[in-house]
Scaffold this motif. Structure first.
Motif, PDB file in Angstrom:
ATOM      1  N   LYS A 134       0.888  -1.175  -0.131  1.00  0.00           N
ATOM      2  CA  LYS A 134      -0.215  -0.100   0.113  1.00  0.00           C
ATOM      3  C   LYS A 134       1.010   1.170   0.137  1.00  0.00           C
ATOM      4  O   LYS A 134       1.962   1.365   0.514  1.00  0.00           O
ATOM      5  N   ARG A 135       0.459   2.272  -0.390  1.00  0.00           N
ATOM      6  CA  ARG A 135       1.115   3.390  -0.456  1.00  0.00           C
ATOM      7  C   ARG A 135       1.464   3.891   0.922  1.00  0.00           C
ATOM      8  O   ARG A 135       2.725   4.283   0.887  1.00  0.00           O
ATOM      9  N   ASP A 136       0.747   3.792   1.896  1.00  0.00           N
ATOM     10  CA  ASP A 136       1.151   4.257   3.052  1.00  0.00           C
ATOM     11  C   ASP A 136       2.059   3.691   3.994  1.00  0.00           C
ATOM     12  O   ASP A 136       2.805   3.759   4.816  1.00  0.00           O
ATOM     13  N   LEU A 137       2.596   2.311   3.146  1.00  0.00           N
ATOM     14  CA  LEU A 137       3.892   1.794   3.647  1.00  0.00           C
ATOM     15  C   LEU A 137       5.027   2.759   3.800  1.00  0.00           C
ATOM     16  O   LEU A 137       6.041   2.462   4.285  1.00  0.00           O
ATOM     17  N   MET A 138       5.005   3.707   2.718  1.00  0.00           N
ATOM     18  CA  MET A 138       6.229   4.704   2.849  1.00  0.00           C
ATOM     19  C   MET A 138       6.265   5.151   3.955  1.00  0.00           C
ATOM     20  O   MET A 138       7.464   5.889   4.404  1.00  0.00           O
ATOM     21  N   ASP A 139       5.174   5.538   4.917  1.00  0.00           N
ATOM     22  CA  ASP A 139       5.612   6.028   6.371  1.00  0.00           C
ATOM     23  C   ASP A 139       6.613   5.279   7.063  1.00  0.00           C
ATOM     24  O   ASP A 139       7.174   5.574   8.071  1.00  0.00           O
ATOM     25  N   GLU A 195      -2.576   0.483  -4.030  1.00  0.00           N
ATOM     26  CA  GLU A 195      -1.902  -0.560  -3.972  1.00  0.00           C
ATOM     27  C   GLU A 195      -1.026  -0.790  -5.064  1.00  0.00           C
ATOM     28  O   GLU A 195      -1.266  -0.866  -6.242  1.00  0.00           O
ATOM     29  N   ILE A 196       0.446  -0.548  -4.808  1.00  0.00           N
ATOM     30  CA  ILE A 196       1.354  -0.694  -5.589  1.00  0.00           C
ATOM     31  C   ILE A 196       1.640  -2.137  -6.068  1.00  0.00           C
ATOM     32  O   ILE A 196       2.221  -2.923  -5.129  1.00  0.00           O
ATOM     33  N   ILE A 197       1.707  -2.409  -7.434  1.00  0.00           N
ATOM     34  CA  ILE A 197       2.021  -3.895  -7.746  1.00  0.00           C
ATOM     35  C   ILE A 197       3.510  -3.659  -8.373  1.00  0.00           C
ATOM     36  O   ILE A 197       4.309  -4.611  -7.718  1.00  0.00           O
TER      37      ILE A 197
END
Lengths: 204, 59
Positions: free
Chosen positions: B2-7, B28-30
């Motif tokens: 997920k994009r918010d995993l960048m946190d 959701e980045i594939i």
């Protein structure tokens, strides 16, 4: 969710396709995983962000999510294991993030300071490579406020010294750990290994 | 991922910030890349799993 129910679901988790003996890759048996997870849940440590270090095919991570953790992140060095883990999570209908990284190198962004996640793990016991549990303990206490970790019986003294003065052991629980025959050198089909579950807490 | 995993993610080498470059996916980045400007290193995201292994250990 009852412990028995969790255990039954975790029995569905698929294991390694080609386990690597040097990494001590074997699936955390469902009863043991359920024991660890249920205990952590009862302590109130599985509600927020939870990391599973050395998650393998995802048993503990999936269990934590099933018990309601807000965000679960599984870290493992083996990409093949993570593909199986992701398929396991999808099949059991839980949303988990998986990251391929050597546990000792894994770093959580500095912007996360002030957030206090929990770590759950079944690290290598150091049976194949002596001391291979150490980077896991070190990293777990770097990331987590509380850590749940499985170890060989009698590891208490070592752990207590190793984590001093940064953390303390708050609980130590003996569990019988059945390991299914995974490697050729395992003599029996099912070997009962006695392990201990430790709950570690970082000192403020 | 997920994009918010960048946190949560940081460069495993310099511990600095990573920049997300998306090839496929939205929230959701594939497929994509995580770029560390300091190390000038790109870590691939494949089938939704970020691969933070050093380049010589990637398969």
């Amino acid at each position: 969710m009852k412990k028995k129910q969790l255990e039954m679901i975790l029995e569905e988790v698929r294991g390694f396709s080609a386990p690597d003996v040097r990494k001590e890759q074997y699936v955390t048996p469902a009863p043991i995983a359920a024991e660890l997870l249920h205990f952590a849940y009862m302590q109130g440590d599985l509600s927020g962000t939870v990391f599973d270090l050395g998650c393998g095919t995802g048993t503990l991570a999936i269990g934590a999510k099933l018990l309601g953790a807000e965000k679960v992140i599984g870290v493992d060095v083996d990409m093949r294991a993570l593909h199986i883990a992701r398929a396991n999570a999808e099949r059991l209908g839980v949303d988990i993030e998986f990251i391929c990284c050597d546990v000792k190198d894994f770093t959580v962004c500095r912007c996360r300071e002030g957030v206090s996640p929990s770590v759950i793990m079944n690290p290598p016991f150091g049976a194949q490579i002596k001391g291979s549990d150490r980077p896991f303990l070190r990293k777990a206490l770097e990331i987590g406020e509380v850590v749940y970790s499985l170890h060989n019986v009698g590891s208490g003294n070592f752990i207590s010294k190793f984590i001093h003065p940064h953390a303390i052991i708050t609980h130590q629980i003996a569990i019988d750990f059945p390991i299914k025959r995974t490697f050729k050198f395992h003599k029996k089909d099912i070997e009962i290994v006695n392990v201990e579950l430790y709950r570690l807490e970082r000192r403020k | 991922m997920k994009r918010d995993l960048m946190d949560i993610l940081a460069c495993p080498m310099c511990k600095g910030d990573l920049e997300l470059e998306v090839v496929e996916g939205d929230e959701e980045i594939i497929t994509g890349t995580l770029y560390c400007a300091k190390c000038d290193e790109r870590y691939p995201i494949e089938e939704g799993i970020p691969n933070l292994l050093p380049p010589d250990l990637r398969r």
